[in-house]
Scaffold this motif. Structure first.
Motif, PDB file in Angstrom:
ATOM      1  N   LEU B 399       0.831  -1.201   0.000  1.00 56.46           N
ATOM      2  CA  LEU B 399       0.000   0.000   0.000  1.00 56.46           C
ATOM      3  C   LEU B 399       0.868   1.255   0.000  1.00 56.46           C
ATOM      4  O   LEU B 399       0.578   2.236  -0.691  1.00 56.46           O
ATOM      5  N   LEU B 400       1.962   1.201   0.766  1.00 52.40           N
ATOM      6  CA  LEU B 400       2.874   2.348   0.785  1.00 52.40           C
ATOM      7  C   LEU B 400       3.456   2.596  -0.595  1.00 52.40           C
ATOM      8  O   LEU B 400       3.566   3.740  -1.050  1.00 52.40           O
ATOM      9  N   ALA B 401       3.806   1.484  -1.277  1.00 50.28           N
ATOM     10  CA  ALA B 401       4.388   1.625  -2.615  1.00 50.28           C
ATOM     11  C   ALA B 401       3.368   2.243  -3.564  1.00 50.28           C
ATOM     12  O   ALA B 401       3.701   3.131  -4.365  1.00 50.28           O
ATOM     13  N   VAL B 402       2.106   1.786  -3.458  1.00 48.50           N
ATOM     14  CA  VAL B 402       1.065   2.349  -4.323  1.00 48.50           C
ATOM     15  C   VAL B 402       0.907   3.836  -4.035  1.00 48.50           C
ATOM     16  O   VAL B 402       0.781   4.664  -4.952  1.00 48.50           O
ATOM     17  N   HIS B 403       0.939   4.167  -2.764  1.00 46.76           N
ATOM     18  CA  HIS B 403       0.802   5.552  -2.350  1.00 46.76           C
ATOM     19  C   HIS B 403       1.916   6.407  -2.968  1.00 46.76           C
ATOM     20  O   HIS B 403       1.654   7.449  -3.584  1.00 46.76           O
ATOM     21  N   ALA B 404       3.136   5.926  -2.836  1.00 44.90           N
ATOM     22  CA  ALA B 404       4.275   6.676  -3.390  1.00 44.90           C
ATOM     23  C   ALA B 404       4.149   6.782  -4.911  1.00 44.90           C
ATOM     24  O   ALA B 404       4.400   7.840  -5.504  1.00 44.90           O
ATOM     25  N   GLY B 405       3.719   5.665  -5.525  1.00 46.17           N
ATOM     26  CA  GLY B 405       3.545   5.668  -6.976  1.00 46.17           C
ATOM     27  C   GLY B 405       2.499   6.686  -7.401  1.00 46.17           C
ATOM     28  O   GLY B 405       2.673   7.395  -8.401  1.00 46.17           O
TER      29      GLY B 405
END
Lengths: 845, 464
Positions: B399-405
Motif C-alpha cells: 500500500l505504501l508503494a502504491v501511495h508513493a507511486g
C-alpha cells in the motif's frame, strides 16, 4: 388521620402506579431484534387482544399509520388477476350485511353494492399523504442512536454508565437543538426536570385524567416504535452483556419523550392518517359517478359513503383470504379422502426441512427426483441451543421466545481439524485487518495517508465486486477458509459451554419423531436440512435466514441433531422405547441455501463408506431439484436463473430472493395431504400424525410455537405491505445503518421496523405480497383441535380475534370445518360454543 | 474541437439514450455505458498524452479518469440497487448529466462553459439529494444544498467576472495567468472568492451542513458525491493556483480553514452512531486536508489525495450496508503510551531534520503524516497475534508503494506539482503538531470527550 392525607396518594403509591403504567405502555410496541438476527414480529402485537379489524383502526390512530393498503395497490392486484373480482364482490356483499341490503336500489339500476364497488374500483383514491417530521420524536431518536450505539462510533457517548435518562440529561445543557426546541425556557426546564424518570413521568401525568394516563403513555411509546422496540429487546430478550454498563428502561425513554414534547413550542403534526369524516364529499363523488339527479335524497348513499379506508381495504383482504381458502381447502379435503398410493416402505432417503414457506416448492422438486419422502419440522430441529463461535459473542440458534437451555461450543469437526485451524487463523487475520483499518482511518494523524494508501485498493475491490461479484465472493471465501469445519460440539468444554447430556440428547431425538410423525424405522439416509439465505452488503440479509434459529442459518442445529441421532448411545436409548432406528440408517445434516437453491451436505467424512454411493446419488438429485426450483423462482423474480447466484454475491443487490413473501397458510398434517398440490411457496408445512398424538400434546406444541412464529411472520409481511413507511422499513436506497443494530431512513429519525419496500413490492410497484391473514389448516379431528385451543389462551386470542383463521380437516371424512371468530359468534367466549361448519359456506343468500 | 471534452460528450450522449430507453433498467445500463465510454476515452487521451501528443491537461485527465471510473461503478451498482425505484430512468438521466457537467467543467478552457457546467452540476446534485419524493426531509436536504451552493457559486461567478474583466478574455488559462498582475487588494478579493467557492463545494465548515445532512440521497448518489462532486473544490484551487498564490493571506486562510475542517471532520467521524454521517464527517476532514495542502502549495499531493480519497470514499459508501452486527473480539493490541509518544516525536524529528537540511518542500506535511501512519501501522502489525504478521507487513508495504507511486504520477501529471506557499517548510512541518497531538490524545484513550464538544460534533450537520 385527616382528610387530606386520604385523597392525596403517597409518593410511593404514585411511583408504583406509574411504574405499572410504564410497563403496560411498553407493550404498545413489540420488541425489535437487531438486524444481525432479524426476527419477524407483528407490529400490532400489543393489540392482539382486540379483533383484527379493530386493531387495524386503533393501530392506525396510535402509530399514525394507514388503516389499509392504498386502493391503487389493491386495484392493481385485481387487475393482475391475483385477487378474483368476483371474490371482491362477495366480500363487499358480506360487509354490507348480506344480499338484501347489498342489492337495495338507490336509484334506477344502481344498488348499494354498485356504489361500494364503484368506490372499490372506479372512484379516484385518496392520495398518499407525505410523512411529516415529528420534531420531539426525532430529537429523542437522535439520543437513542447515540446511546444505543454498539460500536459504530469510536468514541461512545459520555456518561452512558449513568443510565439512559441521566446520560441524556447530562448532555442537554450543551445541546443547541434542545435550546432551539424549547426556546428561552430550556435552561429552566432542565433545572426543574426530575432526576428520576419515574417521578418525571408521574409529574407529567398529573395534568392528565387518571383514566387517560395509560393512553397518554402508549401514544408516547408509539411515536418511536423502532427505538422503543429495540429497548424492549435489549431489556427483555438480549443477553445481559448487551446492556452492560449502559442501562436503559422504558421509563427513561418515556420521560425523555415527555421532556422533548413539553419543550416543543410548535404544534405536533396531526398523526392520524384515518381520513376525517368527509362522507359528504364521498357521497357527492358517488352521486356524480352514477349521474344521480341533484337535490334528491338518497338515504342509502350515506351507507356507501360511510365505509372508511379500513373497510374498503378489508373487503379486498377478505376477498383474497376467502378465494385462497376456497381453493386450497377443498383440494386438501379431496387429497385426504383419496386413497393416495402410499409411499414405498423404505424410500431412498427421507429429508426433513424447515416449515419455512420456501421449503415447500423445494420439497416438491426433490420428491420428483426419485423415491424421496420429505417432512416439515421447525428449522431449529427442536434444539434450544446457543452456539459459541471462537472470538465472537454467543449466537442464539432457537426461536426468540425460548431461552437457550444449552450452550454449545463451535469446535473443529473430526477429520477437518486442519481446515478448522486455518479458518480460525483467517478469522483472526481478518479481524486484525478490520481493527487496524478502523483505527488508522479514524486517527487524526493517520486518517489522511490511510485514505490515500487504501484508495486504489478500494478502487480494485469496487471493480471486482461490481463486475465479477461471484469471483470476488469465491476469493473472499478462499481467504476466510472453510467455516463449515467448525460445528457445535455436544460435549462440555472449559469455556463454560455445558453441552448436552445423554438424557437430553435422547429427549430431543424423540421429539423429532413425536412431533413430525416420522417413523423411527427410517430410510438408510435421513437428511436434516436447515436453511439460510445469501446476501452481500445487505442490512436485511438475516431476514432471509431461518426465523426459528433467531435469524441465523439452521446448519448448526441440523448438525447437532444429526450427531445426536447417529450416536450409538442415543440409538440404544431409543431402542429401549420399543421402537429402534434402523441400524443401517445414517443421519446427515444439510443446509438449503434459499437464495441459490444449492444444498450443502455437512460432515460427509463421518458417513460410513457403505452409504457413499447413496449419498452421491442424493447429491446429484438435490442439485437437479435445485435447478428446477431455481428456474421457478427466477420466473417469480423476473430474472434469469443464472442471475440468482450473481445477485446472491452482488453488493448492490436489494432483492436476492423473495424471502417469505406470499406466505398465507400453515398446514399441520402428513405430507400425503399436500404432496399432489402445488402450494406455490405460500404455505408453512409442519408434519404431524394425529394418530400418535392421542393427548394432543404435540399439536399444542405445534400450534403455540411454530404457528405463532408463522403468525408473526405473516403479520410482519401483512403490515409492512399495508403501510410500508410506518409498519415497514421503506425504501432501501436511503437506508443508513446505525449503531450496527439497524437502519435509519436518511439523516435520522426512528429506527426502522418491519421489512423494506424491495422485499414486498415488485420493480414496477405492484405488491408481490398480498396482505392476507394466515390460514391454519390442521389435519385432525375437530374435537381434538378444539380441546387444544381451549387449553391455550394464545390460541383463543389469535383464532377468536381473527388474527389467524383456522380450518380443520377431519382425517376420516375429509370434512373441513372452520373455526368462527368471536365476532361472528357474537360471544366473547367463542371457543366454548364454536361449532362445525362444513365447506363451502357463507354463500350470500 | 477540444479533444478533452470528448468524455463529457460521451456522458451527454448517454443522457439522450437513457431518455429514449424503454424502462429504468435500460436507462441505467445506457448511463453506465456512457460512463464506461468516457473512461475509455480518458484512457485513450492518457495514452496519447504519454506518447507525446499533448491532447489534454494533466489535472483534467486525472479528474476525468476518476470521475468516469467511479461513475461507471456507481451506475453498475445502481442497476441492481435501484431496481425497484419508481424513477430510475430520471435518476439515470440526471446522474449522466451530472457526470457530463463534471467531465465538462474539468476539461474546458472556456470560462462560460466552465461557469455553466459548474452551476448545472450543483443544481443536479441537489436534485439527486432530493431524489426520493413525498418526503419532507429529502426536500429540506435539497434546499440546504442549494443554499450552500448559491453562496459558493455566487462567489465563483464574481471571481470569474473579475478575472475575465481584468484579462479581457474568456479563456480560463489567460484569465488565470493574468491574475498575478492584479492590484494586491483585488487579487486578495478574487482569491478569497475562489476559496469560498471551493469551501462551499468541498463542504468545509461553515458550509459542511449540506453534505452532512445529505443522507436522503440514495446510496449511489452519496458515493458519487463524496468521490467526485466534493472534489470540485480541490480542483478549483489547483486550477486557480496562480490566483491564490497572488494572495498569500488567502493561502493562509485556506490553510486555517483546511486544518479546522480536518480536525472537526475527524471528530464527527469519531462520534457519529450512523455509518453514513460518520463517512460524511470523514469526507469533511479529508476535504479539509486537501484544501490545506492546496493552501500550502502542495498541489501534486492534493491531487493524489483527491483521487485516492475519491476511490476510498466511493468504496466505503457503496459498502455501507455491511455496517450491521457485532464484531469479532479485538485482534489488535492498543498502542502503548510509549509507542504513541515515540511515533509522534520521531515524526516531528524527521520533519525538523528535513527542514534543517533544506530537504523539506511545501509538501512536507502529507509526507510527515504518511510517515506517522506507516510507523503506527507497523507497530500495530508487529503486535498482532497469530501468523498474520508477514502478509500484513507485505500488504502494508504494498500500500505504501502504491501511495508513493500515486504521488509520483500526479507530480508527473501537473505542470507545477509544487507551488509557492505562504510560509516556509518549517512552518508547514509545524502544522503536523496539532494532527499528532489530537492523534496522541485519541490513541491514548485517556478520557471521554468533554460533553460540550461531544454534543456539537454529534449535532454537526443537523438541520436547524
Amino acid at each position: 388521620m385527616n382528610v387530606v392525607s386520604i385523597t392525596r396518594s403517597r409518593p410511593s403509591d404514585s411511583r408504583a402506579e406509574t411504574e405499572l403504567l410504564v410497563s403496560m405502555a411498553a407493550r404498545t410496541v413489540p420488541p425489535l431484534w437487531p438486524l444481525e438476527g432479524a426476527i419477524a414480529v407483528n407490529p400490532l402485537a400489543g393489540l392482539e387482544h382486540l379483533a383484527f379489524e379493530d386493531a387495524v383502526r386503533v393501530g392506525a390512530d396510535l402509530f399514525g399509520a394507514r388503516a389499509a393498503m392504498p386502493l391503487a395497490h389493491w386495484r392493481r392486484l385485481v387487475g393482475l388477476g391475483r385477487i378474483d373480482r368476483a371474490a371482491v364482490r362477495d366480500a363487499a356483499i358480506a360487509r354490507l350485511g348480506g344480499c338484501e341490503r347489498a342489492f337495495a336500489l338507490l336509484g334506477p339500476d344502481v344498488s348499494l353494492l354498485d356504489c361500494v364497488l364503484a368506490r372499490l374500483f372506479d372512484l379516484p383514491a385518496a392520495d398518499d399523504r407525505p410523512i411529516l417530521a415529528d420534531r420531539p420524536a426525532d430529537f429523542v431518536a437522535k439520543w437513542c442512536a447515540a446511546f444505543f450505539d454498539t460500536g459504530n462510533a469510536a468514541l461512545p457517548m459520555p456518561g452512558r454508565e449513568a443510565g439512559f435518562y441521566h446520560a441524556v440529561l447530562g448532555m442537554l445543557p450543551y445541546d443547541g437543538e434542545f435550546a432551539a426546541l424549547a426556546g428561552p425556557k430550556s435552561a429552566a426546564m432542565l433545572g426543574e426536570a426530575s432526576r428520576d424518570p419515574v417521578i418525571a413521568i408521574a409529574e407529567g401525568l398529573e395534568a392528565v385524567a387518571s383514566d387517560a394516563r395509560l393512553n397518554r403513555l402508549r401514544q408516547l411509546v408509539a411515536r418511536l416504535p423502532g427505538w422503543a422496540g429495540h429497548l424492549r429487546w435489549r431489556t427483555e430478550y438480549a443477553d445481559p452483556v448487551a446492556s452492560a454498563g449502559a442501562r436503559a428502561t422504558m421509563a427513561d425513554l418515556i420521560a425523555l419523550m415527555m421532556l422533548a414534547e413539553h419543550a416543543t413550542t410548535s404544534v405536533t403534526p396531526q398523526r392520524s392518517l384515518l381520513r376525517p369524516d368527509d362522507h359528504a364529499e364521498t357521497a357527492a363523488a358517488i352521486a356524480r359517478h352514477f349521474d344521480f339527479a341533484q337535490g334528491e335524497d338518497y338515504p342509502l348513499l350515506a351507507a356507501a359513503a360511510r365505509l372508511d379506508d379500513a373497510d374498503l381495504g378489508l373487503i379486498f383482504q377478505v376477498a383474497a383470504e376467502h378465494s385462497f381458502r376456497d381453493t386450497i381447502v377443498p383440494t386438501l379435503s379431496t387429497a385426504c379422502t383419496d386413497q393416495a398410493p402410499s409411499p414405498s416402505e423404505r424410500p431412498d432417503a427421507q429429508l426433513v426441512f424447515c416449515i419455512d414457506v420456501r421449503s415447500e416448492p423445494f420439497r416438491r422438486a426433490i420428491e420428483a427426483q426419485g423415491d424421496y419422502e420429505t417432512f416439515g419440522y421447525a428449522g431449529f430441529f427442536g434444539l434450544p441451543i446457543a452456539v459459541h463461535p471462537p472470538h465472537r459473542g454467543r449466537v442464539r440458534q432457537l426461536p426468540v421466545l425460548v431461552a437457550p437451555q444449552h450452550d454449545l461450543a463451535l469446535a473443529p469437526v473430526a477429520g477437518a481439524e486442519a481446515a478448522a485451524a486455518a479458518s480460525m487463523r483467517a478469522e483472526r487475520r481478518a479481524a486484525g485487518a478490520c481493527d487496524l483499518f478502523d483505527a488508522m482511518k479514524g486517527g487524526a494523524a493517520t486518517g489522511f495517508a490511510t485514505a490515500e494508501a487504501t484508495g486504489p485498493l478500494g478502487g480494485v475491490l469496487m471493480l471486482t465486486k461490481t463486475l465479477l461479484p461471484s469471483a470476488a465472493k469465491r476469493l473472499a471465501r478462499r481467504w476466510s477458509g472453510d467455516a463449515a469445519a467448525l460445528a457445535p460440539a455436544l460435549g462440555a468444554d472449559d469455556q463454560g459451554c455445558g453441552g448436552l447430556s445423554l438424557a437430553e440428547q435422547t429427549a430431543y431425538a424423540r421429539a423429532l419423531f413425536a412431533l413430525t410423525g416420522m417413523p423411527r424405522a427410517a430410510a438408510r439416509l435421513v437428511v436434516l436440512a436447515g436453511h439460510r439465505g445469501q446476501a452481500v452488503n445487505n442490512p436485511y440479509g438475516s431476514a432471509l435466514d431461518c426465523g426459528a434459529c433467531a435469524g441465523n442459518g439452521g446448519g448448526p442445529n441440523a448438525r447437532a441433531l444429526a450427531g445426536i441421532l447417529n450416536a450409538p448411545a442415543v440409538r440404544g436409548a431409543l431402542a429401549a422405547d420399543g421402537e429402534a432406528i434402523a441400524p443401517d440408517c445414517w443421519f446427515i445434516a444439510a443446509e438449503h441455501d434459499t437464495t441459490t437453491d444449492e444444498v450443502t451436505l455437512f460432515d460427509l467424512q463421518l458417513a460410513p463408506p457403505s452409504h457413499r454411493a447413496a449419498l452421491d446419488r442424493l447429491r446429484a438429485d438435490l442439485a437437479r431439484a435445485g435447478q428446477v426450483n431455481r428456474a421457478r423462482r427466477a420466473t417469480a423474480l423476473g430474472r434469469a436463473a443464472a442471475d440468482l447466484a450473481v445477485g446472491a454475491a452482488h453488493w448492490g443487490e436489494v432483492r436476492p430472493e423473495w424471502g417469505l413473501a406470499g406466505n398465507a397458510a400453515f398446514i399441520v398434517g402428513p405430507r400425503a395431504l399436500t404432496r399432489d398440490v402445488d402450494l406455490g411457496g405460500r404455505a408453512f408445512l409442519h408434519s404431524y400424525d394425529w394418530r400418535i398424538d392421542a393427548d394432543g400434546e404435540a399439536l399444542a406444541t405445534i400450534l403455540t410455537a411454530p404457528m405463532v412464529v408463522a403468525q408473526w411472520i405473516n403479520c410482519q409481511y401483512l403490515f409492512s405491505t399495508l403501510d410500508n413507511r410506518r409498519y415497514g422499513a421503506g425504501d432501501k436506497i436511503v437506508h443508513n445503518a446505525v449503531g450496527r443494530i439497524g437502519v435509519l431512513r436518511g439523516n435520522g429519525g426512528d429506527l426502522c421496523v418491519g421489512l423494506p419496500m424491495q422485499s414486498l413490492f415488485e420493480d414496477e410497484g405492484a405488491p408481490a405480497h398480498v396482505p392476507q391473514r394466515l390460514l391454519t389448516i390442521v389435519h385432525a379431528p375437530f374435537d381434538r383441535v378444539a380441546a387444544v385451543i381451549e387449553g391455550q389462551a394464545v390460541l383463543r386470542r389469535l383464532f377468536g380475534n381473527g388474527w389467524v383463521q383456522l380450518v380443520t380437516i377431519d382425517p376420516q371424512t375429509g370434512a373441513a370445518s372452520r373455526w368462527r371468530t368471536d365476532a361472528e359468534l357474537g360471544a366473547p367466549m367463542a371457543f366454548a360454543t364454536s361449532t362445525r361448519l362444513t365447506f363451502p359456506m357463507e354463500q350470500p343468500s | 474541437m477540444d479533444l478533452a471534452l470528448l468524455p463529457a460528450l460521451a456522458a451527454l450522449a448517454a443522457v439522450i439514450v437513457a431518455r429514449a430507453s424503454r424502462n429504468g433498467a435500460r436507462a441505467l445500463a445506457a448511463a453506465q455505458a456512457g460512463a464506461v465510454l468516457a473512461f475509455a476515452i480518458g484512457l485513450a487521451l492518457a495514452i496519447a498524452d504519454g506518447a507525446g501528443w499533448r491532447a489534454i491537461d494533466g489535472l483534467a485527465l486525472a479528474l476525468i479518469l476518476l470521475t468516469s471510473f467511479v461513475a461507471a461503478i456507481v451506475l453498475g451498482f445502481s442497476r441492481r440497487y435501484l431496481r425497484a425505484d419508481g424513477d430510475a430512468q430520471g435518476f439515470a438521466m440526471r446522474v449522466s448529466l451530472l457526470i457530463a457537467t463534471v467531465l465538462g467543467l474539468v476539461a474546458t478552457g472556456n470560462a462560460l462553459l466552465f461557469a455553466g457546467a459548474w452551476l448545472a452540476s450543483g443544481l443536479l446534485l441537489a436534485s439527486l439529494i432530493g431524489h426520493v419524493g413525498g418526503w419532507d426531509a429529502a426536500r429540506a436536504a435539497r434546499r440546504r444544498a442549494l443554499q450552500a451552493f448559491l453562496i459558493g457559486d455566487a462567489a465563483l461567478m464574481a471571481a470569474l467576472l473579475g478575472l475575465a474583466a481584468h484579462a479581457d478574455s474568456l479563456d480560463l488559462e489567460t484569465m488565470i495567468a493574468a491574475a498575478p498582475a492584479l492590484p494586491p487588494a483585488a487579487a486578495a478579493g478574487v482569491a478569497l472568492l475562489v476559496l469560498v467557492a471551493a469551501m462551499a463545494r468541498s463542504a468545509l465548515p461553515p458550509f459542511s451542513g449540506w453534505l452532512l445532512g445529505s443522507m436522503t440521497a440514495p446510496t449511489p448518489v452519496s458515493a458519487l458525491m463524496h468521490a467526485g462532486l466534493v472534489n470540485a473544490g480541490g480542483f478549483l484551487l489547483i486550477r486557480f493556483a496562480p490566483v491564490l498564490e497572488a494572495a498569500p493571506l488567502v493561502q493562509g486562510a485556506a490553510i486555517a480553514a483546511g486544518l479546522a475542517a480536518a480536525l472537526w471532520g475527524t471528530g464527527i467521524l469519531l462520534v457519529r452512531p450512523d455509518i453514513k454521517r460518520a463517512l460524511a464527517g470523514s469526507t469533511v476532514a479529508q476535504m479539509g486536508f486537501m484544501v490545506l495542502s492546496c493552501g500550502m502549495g502542495a498541489y501534486a499531493a492534493a491531487l493524489w489525495h483527491l483521487v485516492a480519497h475519491g476511490l476510498f470514499k466511493a468504496w466505503l459508501f457503496l459498502g455501507s450496508g455491511s455496517a450491521i452486527g457485532g464484531r469479532s473480539a479485538p485482534a489488535l493490541l492498543p498502542l502503548p503510551a510509549l509507542g504513541i509518544a515515540a511515533i509522534a516525536l520521531a515524526t516531528l524529528a524527521i520533519g525538523l531534520a528535513l527542514g534543517m537540511m533544506g530537504l523539506a518542500t511545501v509538501a512536507v506535511l502529507p509526507l510527515l503524516l504518511a510517515i506517522a501512519t506507516a510507523l503506527a501501522t507497523l507497530w500495530a502489525v508487529a503486535g498482532m497475534s497469530g501468523g498474520g504478521r508477514l502478509p500484513a507487513a507485505l500488504l502494508v508495504g504494498g500500500l505504501l508503494a502504491v501511495h508513493a507511486g500515486g504521488l509520483w504520477l500526479t507530480s508527473a501529471l501537473l505542470a507545477r506539482p509544487l507551488g509557492e506557499g505562504p510560509a516556509g517548510p518549517l512552518v508547514a512541518a509545524a502544522i503536523a503538531v496539532p494532527f499528532l497531538g489530537v492523534w496522541a490524545w485519541q490513541a491514548a484513550r485517556a478520557r471521554p470527550l468533554p460533553p460540550p464538544l461531544y454534543v456539537r460534533l454529534l449535532n454537526a450537520g443537523n438541520a436547524r
